[in-house]
Write a protein that holds these residues in place. Structure first.
Motif, PDB file in Angstrom:
ATOM      1  N   TYR A  33       0.834  -1.211   0.000  1.00 36.69           N
ATOM      2  CA  TYR A  33       0.000   0.000   0.000  1.00 36.69           C
ATOM      3  C   TYR A  33       0.870   1.265   0.000  1.00 36.69           C
ATOM      4  O   TYR A  33       0.484   2.287  -0.571  1.00 36.69           O
ATOM      5  N   GLU A  34       2.047   1.198   0.608  1.00 38.08           N
ATOM      6  CA  GLU A  34       2.971   2.329   0.576  1.00 38.08           C
ATOM      7  C   GLU A  34       3.567   2.491  -0.822  1.00 38.08           C
ATOM      8  O   GLU A  34       3.725   3.596  -1.328  1.00 38.08           O
ATOM      9  N   ASP A  36       2.134   1.531  -3.591  1.00 39.27           N
ATOM     10  CA  ASP A  36       1.076   2.027  -4.466  1.00 39.27           C
ATOM     11  C   ASP A  36       0.926   3.545  -4.363  1.00 39.27           C
ATOM     12  O   ASP A  36       0.621   4.204  -5.353  1.00 39.27           O
ATOM     13  N   TYR A  37       1.142   4.079  -3.192  1.00 33.34           N
ATOM     14  CA  TYR A  37       1.030   5.520  -2.983  1.00 33.34           C
ATOM     15  C   TYR A  37       2.110   6.265  -3.762  1.00 33.34           C
ATOM     16  O   TYR A  37       1.843   7.254  -4.422  1.00 33.34           O
ATOM     17  N   TYR A  38       3.354   5.790  -3.681  1.00 36.61           N
ATOM     18  CA  TYR A  38       4.463   6.399  -4.423  1.00 36.61           C
ATOM     19  C   TYR A  38       5.652   5.442  -4.450  1.00 36.61           C
ATOM     20  O   TYR A  38       5.950   4.810  -3.452  1.00 36.61           O
TER      21      TYR A  38
END
Length: 65
Positions: A33-34, A36-38
């Protein structure tokens, strides 16, 4: 022998800008998820908790960041 170090983001960006490393050498050990954020383009996601189970061994002749 594998040497582990922490690397601050500013130093990493300088190393990329100076051509000391290529994005393909960067292993991102954050969670998906981190990621996916950047994330840096061409870097590789291998969450820290999966490193012991990664089937593809790291090449010992390469330098990874």
């Amino acid at each position: 022998m594998i040497e582990w170090k922490e690397l601050d983001p500013e130093l990493l960006l300088r190393m990329l800008a100076d051509g000391q490393i290529e994005p393909e050498q960067i292993i991102d050990v954050r969670e998906a998820y981190e990621w996916d954020y950047y994330h840096l383009e061409s870097s590789r996601l291998i969450p820290m908790n999966t490193i012991p189970t990664v089937s593809e061994p790291f090449r010992t002749t390469n330098r990874y960041i």
